[in-house]
Scaffold this active site. Sequence first.
Site, PDB file in Angstrom:
ATOM      1  N   TYR A 188       0.829  -1.211   0.000  1.00  0.00           N
ATOM      2  CA  TYR A 188       0.000   0.000   0.000  1.00  0.00           C
ATOM      3  C   TYR A 188       0.865   1.264   0.000  1.00  0.00           C
ATOM      4  O   TYR A 188       0.588   2.221  -0.726  1.00  0.00           O
ATOM      5  CB  TYR A 188      -0.901  -0.057   1.237  1.00  0.00           C
ATOM      6  CG  TYR A 188      -1.927   1.033   1.380  1.00  0.00           C
ATOM      7  CD1 TYR A 188      -3.148   0.964   0.709  1.00  0.00           C
ATOM      8  CD2 TYR A 188      -1.711   2.119   2.235  1.00  0.00           C
ATOM      9  CE1 TYR A 188      -4.108   1.957   0.876  1.00  0.00           C
ATOM     10  CE2 TYR A 188      -2.665   3.107   2.409  1.00  0.00           C
ATOM     11  CZ  TYR A 188      -3.862   3.017   1.733  1.00  0.00           C
ATOM     12  OH  TYR A 188      -4.808   4.001   1.904  1.00  0.00           O
ATOM     13  N   LYS A 239       0.889   4.097  -2.830  1.00  0.00           N
ATOM     14  CA  LYS A 239       0.530   5.488  -2.529  1.00  0.00           C
ATOM     15  C   LYS A 239       1.686   6.450  -2.828  1.00  0.00           C
ATOM     16  O   LYS A 239       1.464   7.613  -3.194  1.00  0.00           O
ATOM     17  CB  LYS A 239       0.081   5.609  -1.068  1.00  0.00           C
ATOM     18  CG  LYS A 239      -1.241   4.902  -0.765  1.00  0.00           C
ATOM     19  CD  LYS A 239      -2.330   5.286  -1.745  1.00  0.00           C
ATOM     20  CE  LYS A 239      -3.733   5.011  -1.231  1.00  0.00           C
ATOM     21  NZ  LYS A 239      -4.761   5.307  -2.252  1.00  0.00           N
TER      22      LYS A 239
HETATM   23  P1  NAD Z   1     -13.290   2.126   1.542  1.00  0.00           P
HETATM   24  O1  NAD Z   1     -12.759   0.739   1.651  1.00  0.00           O
HETATM   25  O2  NAD Z   1     -14.356   2.551   2.497  1.00  0.00           O
HETATM   26  O3  NAD Z   1     -13.821   2.406   0.048  1.00  0.00           O
HETATM   27  C1  NAD Z   1     -13.061   2.051  -1.063  1.00  0.00           C
HETATM   28  C2  NAD Z   1     -14.000   1.857  -2.243  1.00  0.00           C
HETATM   29  O4  NAD Z   1     -13.214   1.480  -3.386  1.00  0.00           O
HETATM   30  C3  NAD Z   1     -15.023   0.714  -2.007  1.00  0.00           C
HETATM   31  O5  NAD Z   1     -16.330   1.161  -2.319  1.00  0.00           O
HETATM   32  C4  NAD Z   1     -14.552  -0.375  -2.954  1.00  0.00           C
HETATM   33  O6  NAD Z   1     -15.598  -1.208  -3.450  1.00  0.00           O
HETATM   34  C5  NAD Z   1     -13.908   0.448  -4.073  1.00  0.00           C
HETATM   35  N1  NAD Z   1     -13.002  -0.345  -4.870  1.00  0.00           N
HETATM   36  C6  NAD Z   1     -12.055  -1.212  -4.429  1.00  0.00           C
HETATM   37  N2  NAD Z   1     -11.451  -1.807  -5.452  1.00  0.00           N
HETATM   38  C7  NAD Z   1     -12.003  -1.307  -6.586  1.00  0.00           C
HETATM   39  C8  NAD Z   1     -11.790  -1.541  -7.965  1.00  0.00           C
HETATM   40  N3  NAD Z   1     -10.870  -2.415  -8.384  1.00  0.00           N
HETATM   41  N4  NAD Z   1     -12.548  -0.861  -8.860  1.00  0.00           N
HETATM   42  C9  NAD Z   1     -13.489   0.016  -8.443  1.00  0.00           C
HETATM   43  N5  NAD Z   1     -13.730   0.286  -7.131  1.00  0.00           N
HETATM   44  C10 NAD Z   1     -13.004  -0.382  -6.223  1.00  0.00           C
HETATM   45  O7  NAD Z   1     -12.021   3.083   1.636  1.00  0.00           O
HETATM   46  P2  NAD Z   1     -11.856   4.630   2.034  1.00  0.00           P
HETATM   47  O8  NAD Z   1     -11.293   4.661   3.401  1.00  0.00           O
HETATM   48  O9  NAD Z   1     -13.062   5.423   1.702  1.00  0.00           O
HETATM   49  O10 NAD Z   1     -10.626   5.006   1.064  1.00  0.00           O
HETATM   50  C11 NAD Z   1     -10.782   5.709  -0.155  1.00  0.00           C
HETATM   51  C12 NAD Z   1      -9.403   6.055  -0.693  1.00  0.00           C
HETATM   52  O11 NAD Z   1      -8.711   6.856   0.270  1.00  0.00           O
HETATM   53  C13 NAD Z   1      -8.517   4.835  -0.941  1.00  0.00           C
HETATM   54  O12 NAD Z   1      -7.707   5.057  -2.079  1.00  0.00           O
HETATM   55  C14 NAD Z   1      -7.673   4.784   0.306  1.00  0.00           C
HETATM   56  O13 NAD Z   1      -6.460   4.097   0.074  1.00  0.00           O
HETATM   57  C15 NAD Z   1      -7.471   6.257   0.582  1.00  0.00           C
HETATM   58  N6  NAD Z   1      -7.116   6.562   1.966  1.00  0.00           N
HETATM   59  C16 NAD Z   1      -7.928   6.222   3.012  1.00  0.00           C
HETATM   60  C17 NAD Z   1      -7.543   6.550   4.312  1.00  0.00           C
HETATM   61  C18 NAD Z   1      -8.371   6.204   5.527  1.00  0.00           C
HETATM   62  O14 NAD Z   1      -7.909   6.427   6.655  1.00  0.00           O
HETATM   63  N7  NAD Z   1      -9.598   5.694   5.385  1.00  0.00           N
HETATM   64  C19 NAD Z   1      -6.332   7.212   4.526  1.00  0.00           C
HETATM   65  C20 NAD Z   1      -5.531   7.539   3.432  1.00  0.00           C
HETATM   66  C21 NAD Z   1      -5.942   7.224   2.160  1.00  0.00           C
END
Ligand code: NAD
Length: 249
Positions: free
Chosen positions: A150, A154
Amino acid sequence: MTRTAIVTGAAQGIGAAIALRLAEDGMAVAAVDLTESACGDTAEAIRSRGGTAAAIGADVADESAVAAAVRRTVETVGAPTVLVNNAGVTRDNLVFKMTADDWDTVLSVHLRGSFLMARAVQEHMVAAGFGRIVNLSSMSALGNRGQANYSAAKAGLQGLTKTLALELGKFGVTANAVAPGFIETEMTRATARRMGLSFEELRRLAVAGIPVNRAGLPEDVAHLASFLASEQAGFVSGQVVYAAGGPAA
Ligand code: NAD
């Protein structure tokens, strides 16, 4: 004029919040997630508030599915000139236990997915002489135990973002990365379960290291994405903005 935005991973969490926010900002939104039914609620929420939205099922790591999703966006809600690459997965493990599949899955969704989407959408941005690309990086880009895959993805997204900014700038297209810290979503809930902690315990541990003394919410990230996707943000490009409640350490 009405702009059209594609938001990937828009079924829940940060992606859903960004989709709703861009619709509030006046954009038509294609909410993309693995299945059409998964992102139906997000599209419906936008429509119930008077906005325009389509729910589109596509795996962002699948080249032909991405091409089809962009075609469907054009047909249903208009040619996209805003792209938010938000879809993401985690497959955490210490490196000695991480499988090659765990590596490939995470790199595929985040990096290959963002590349495929950007390549497919830039054509419409260049034609319009306007575009905004926002890629979801993470504080984990700086290195995070248990997240070799990851954090590599990123950090890779930051390089992709800067290169998109360099190549597409002359067409009126900006590209920026948003790098959140701890945000309350299903992703961090799943992390808590994996660690054998309650979500409240994990949040307390995270908040102890956050200067503003609270966890982030999807809306915190949506607000920043809204700015970077706006017309007025045209002189900000190739940047990585940390949304982590303090300086990224
Ligand atoms: P989440 O798991 O709640 O949502 C992620 C969404 O992406 C889900 O709806 C999933 O079905 C979809 N997804 C996964 N694989 C896919 C694919 N191959 N094609 C299409 N859709 C797909 O995650 P989140 O926490 O809302 O994270 C959203 C973004 O923010 C991600 O890129 C994550 O890495 C990043 N992020 C999250 C955090 C955190 O603390 N939650 C921190 C830093 C970065």
